[in-house]
Design a protein around this motif. Structure first.
Motif, PDB file in Angstrom:
ATOM      1  N   ASN A  43      12.037 -37.682   8.746  1.00  0.00           N
ATOM      2  CA  ASN A  43      12.564 -36.678   7.804  1.00  0.00           C
ATOM      3  C   ASN A  43      11.689 -35.437   7.724  1.00  0.00           C
ATOM      4  O   ASN A  43      11.626 -34.774   6.681  1.00  0.00           O
ATOM      5  N   SER A  49      24.521 -36.340   5.916  1.00  0.00           N
ATOM      6  CA  SER A  49      23.739 -36.372   7.165  1.00  0.00           C
ATOM      7  C   SER A  49      22.573 -37.344   7.079  1.00  0.00           C
ATOM      8  O   SER A  49      21.766 -37.420   8.000  1.00  0.00           O
ATOM      9  N   GLY A  50      22.497 -38.105   5.991  1.00  0.00           N
ATOM     10  CA  GLY A  50      21.468 -39.127   5.863  1.00  0.00           C
ATOM     11  C   GLY A  50      21.015 -39.292   4.430  1.00  0.00           C
ATOM     12  O   GLY A  50      21.127 -38.372   3.608  1.00  0.00           O
ATOM     13  N   TYR A  56      25.109 -40.820   7.500  1.00  0.00           N
ATOM     14  CA  TYR A  56      25.162 -40.713   8.957  1.00  0.00           C
ATOM     15  C   TYR A  56      23.815 -40.209   9.456  1.00  0.00           C
ATOM     16  O   TYR A  56      22.961 -39.794   8.679  1.00  0.00           O
ATOM     17  N   ARG A  57      23.638 -40.223  10.756  1.00  0.00           N
ATOM     18  CA  ARG A  57      22.423 -39.669  11.362  1.00  0.00           C
ATOM     19  C   ARG A  57      22.720 -38.246  11.841  1.00  0.00           C
ATOM     20  O   ARG A  57      22.872 -37.994  13.023  1.00  0.00           O
ATOM     21  N   GLU A  74      16.234 -45.039   3.456  1.00  0.00           N
ATOM     22  CA  GLU A  74      16.761 -46.074   4.356  1.00  0.00           C
ATOM     23  C   GLU A  74      15.647 -46.821   5.047  1.00  0.00           C
ATOM     24  O   GLU A  74      14.614 -46.262   5.356  1.00  0.00           O
TER      25      GLU A  74
END
Length: 322
Positions: free
Chosen positions: A70, A157-158, A183-184, A322
């Motif tokens: 990140n 997007s995450g 999502y990634r 996550e």
């Protein structure tokens, strides 16, 4: 007495050396570290700034992409670099604020470990929905979610991304429940939204403007105080009755915390001049970025406010990485 005189002399020598170093700066290329892969928002902003260093500072800006965790890998690297003005970070809202709210074991503190240079650009998010969702406004979406708790899903997007936490802010403010689908990356989220696998999302304006114009997404609101010129017919979240849902995704520049003030001032002047140059400003506007080009003090105050804001959102939502 002699010891005091010696100490004063030594201190004077250090200050003189520091002043001389700042005056001579820069004497070599400046490394501009980007915490994500090439092509993203941070990369675009960082390369735009670096591209003008040769012209404005007499030394080139050398871009280095260091993706991972990140953005924390690059941020930690810059935070622990020599504070001499030759290594700076150009990163996102996540790197400079959300990471501090989300990760308890973060190995850098954006407020403590960075000397702010400038808030470079901002872009609002847009509340978008799949094309056949049977609601036509933000108000109707909230009413639908209240009537059918858990039936709607929203993608991001995450976990911990700007679009995720904007959705969380809506849930908390409106008192609704919707299922978060991380999502990634934003591209996969947008693809599944247009395909109908999820119902809505908050996406950066520049990333979805063409999809909205092409009828592949519905646009309900822009997370800004005023309507955006690229989507003049889309109301703001303030107009929709959600004044607390004013959110911008942003990119900014910072240097290691103990970088000399004189060097920070020069970096700020070069970055601001680059961002406001006609060619860069036109490109930023074309892709949906609003050039801010703030002072270091303005960015420092803004960064603290953003860290506090997203810490409250993360804590209220019980959000875990996550």
């Amino acid at each position: 007495m002699h010891r005091l005189v010696n100490c004063i002399a030594a201190l004077a020598g250090v200050l003189a050396a520091s002043a001389a170093q700042a005056q001579a700066w820069p004497a070599k290329p400046i490394k501009v570290v980007i915490p994500f892969v090439a092509g993203g928002s941070s990369d675009i902003a960082g390369r735009a700034i670096a591209s003008k260093f040769q012209e404005y500072l007499g030394q080139p800006g050398v871009v280095e992409n260091r993706p991972g965790a990140n953005g924390a890998i690059a941020a930690e690297f810059v935070a622990k670099s020599e504070p001499d003005g030759y290594t700076i970070l150009v990163g996102s809202i996540g790197v400079f604020s959300i990471n501090a709210a989300l990760f308890k074991d973060l190995r850098y503190d954006p407020v403590r470990d960075f000397a702010p240079i400038t808030l470079a650009v901002t872009t609002p998010n847009v509340l978008v929905a799949k094309p056949d969702l049977p609601v036509k406004s933000m108000k109707e979406l909230v009413e639908f979610a209240k009537k059918y708790p858990g039936k709607l899903s929203y993608c991001s997007s995450g976990t911990g991304s700007s679009d995720h936490l904007t959705g969380e802010l809506l849930k908390q403010g409106a008192g609704i429940f919707a299922v978060h689908v991380p999502y990634r990356g934003g591209a996969a989220c947008q693809t599944d939204l247009m395909g109908g696998q999820v119902e809505f999302s908050f996406q950066n304006l520049g990333a979805v403007t063409n999809y909205i114009r092409g009828g592949r997404m519905q646009a309900y609101a822009v997370t800004a105080k005023a309507r955006h010129p690229q989507l003049p017919n889309v109301p703001t979240t303030v107009e929709a009755g959600f004044p607390d849902l004013v959110v911008t995704s942003w990119q900014a520049a910072g240097a290691p915390a103990k970088t000399p003030r004189e060097v920070v001032v020069k970096l700020n002047a070069a970055a601001v001049r680059a961002l406001r140059s006609p060619d860069v400003a036109a490109r930023m506007n074309q892709i949906g970025f609003d050039v801010v080009a703030s002072t270091p003090e303005e960015f420092g105050k803004f960064m603290k406010e953003e860290v506090d804001r997203w810490t409250r959102v993360v804590e209220r939502g019980g959000i875990k990485p996550e």
